[in-house]
Design a protein around this motif. Sequence first.
Motif, PDB file in Angstrom:
ATOM      1  N   SER A   1       6.444  12.613  -2.257  1.00 16.06           N
ATOM      2  CA  SER A   1       5.679  11.390  -2.500  1.00 16.06           C
ATOM      3  C   SER A   1       5.995  10.338  -1.451  1.00 16.06           C
ATOM      4  O   SER A   1       5.095   9.644  -0.957  1.00 16.06           O
TER       5      SER A   1
ATOM      6  N   GLU B   1       3.898   1.523  -1.152  1.00 15.86           N
ATOM      7  CA  GLU B   1       4.515   1.617  -2.477  1.00 15.86           C
ATOM      8  C   GLU B   1       3.541   2.186  -3.507  1.00 15.86           C
ATOM      9  O   GLU B   1       3.893   3.067  -4.295  1.00 15.86           O
ATOM     10  N   ILE B   2       2.303   1.723  -3.463  1.00 16.75           N
ATOM     11  CA  ILE B   2       1.300   2.195  -4.422  1.00 16.75           C
ATOM     12  C   ILE B   2       1.032   3.680  -4.223  1.00 16.75           C
ATOM     13  O   ILE B   2       0.962   4.449  -5.192  1.00 16.75           O
ATOM     14  N   ILE B   3       0.902   4.101  -2.979  1.00 21.62           N
ATOM     15  CA  ILE B   3       0.623   5.514  -2.721  1.00 21.62           C
ATOM     16  C   ILE B   3       1.826   6.370  -3.101  1.00 21.62           C
ATOM     17  O   ILE B   3       1.678   7.447  -3.692  1.00 21.62           O
ATOM     18  N   THR B   4       3.023   5.900  -2.781  1.00 23.80           N
ATOM     19  CA  THR B   4       4.220   6.678  -3.092  1.00 23.80           C
ATOM     20  C   THR B   4       4.380   6.858  -4.598  1.00 23.80           C
ATOM     21  O   THR B   4       4.529   7.981  -5.083  1.00 23.80           O
ATOM     22  N   PHE B   5       4.353   5.769  -5.342  1.00 24.18           N
ATOM     23  CA  PHE B   5       4.557   5.874  -6.782  1.00 24.18           C
ATOM     24  C   PHE B   5       3.327   6.417  -7.505  1.00 24.18           C
ATOM     25  O   PHE B   5       3.444   7.041  -8.556  1.00 24.18           O
ATOM     26  N   GLY B   6       2.147   6.189  -6.962  1.00 24.33           N
ATOM     27  CA  GLY B   6       0.931   6.706  -7.575  1.00 24.33           C
ATOM     28  C   GLY B   6       0.816   8.219  -7.452  1.00 24.33           C
ATOM     29  O   GLY B   6       0.254   8.881  -8.326  1.00 24.33           O
ATOM     30  N   SER B   7       1.337   8.757  -6.362  1.00 23.81           N
ATOM     31  CA  SER B   7       1.247  10.201  -6.171  1.00 23.81           C
ATOM     32  C   SER B   7       2.382  10.951  -6.871  1.00 23.81           C
ATOM     33  O   SER B   7       2.306  12.171  -7.027  1.00 23.81           O
TER      34      SER B   7
ATOM     35  N   ARG C   1       0.835  -1.201   0.000  1.00 25.20           N
ATOM     36  CA  ARG C   1       0.000   0.000   0.000  1.00 25.20           C
ATOM     37  C   ARG C   1       0.870   1.251   0.000  1.00 25.20           C
ATOM     38  O   ARG C   1       0.598   2.215  -0.715  1.00 25.20           O
TER      39      ARG C   1
END
Length: 170
Positions: free
Chosen positions: A114, A52-58, A50
Amino acid sequence: MNKFPVAKKVISVFLLFFQTVGFFFATEPTVYIEPYTKDNIPTWAKDLRRTEIITFGSLPFVTMGVTMGYSFYRYFSNGMDSAYFPNPLAKTSEGANLSHDEQVGIIVSSAAISLLLGLTDLTINLIQRHKAEKQAALLDRGTVTIEPYVPEESIVEDFDSTILQEEAEE
């Protein structure tokens, strides 16, 4: 006049034959794969994914925001010179009029923000989970029975007798 040449008919029959043959010779699968359950994946792995997804998604949105912020800062700090007018959608680096050091600064700032967003989300989730586990532990202590308090007769009698004595003395 034939609309379909012979080659197209042969290819169509060939494909139809091989597609239907698979249905007749299909067998039961020898390996059964069980779907994932909540217990198969450890909590730390879900948290890491989660984050990782938020970091790279943002990252793209943060990069756009940092680019706009820096461009406006540069525009206003140079006296609103038209050479420094913000152009976040420039097709090339030269079109954005940013030096190499400025571009590196924007990317590093975006990555840091991010990462901070991802770690903030992780921290909030860990606190919420800890709070929920603590609440569940409090609820799992067992049942509480409430019994009414019945005073002992001797205490009531002593209390009544002292009141009567005080009234008699007055």
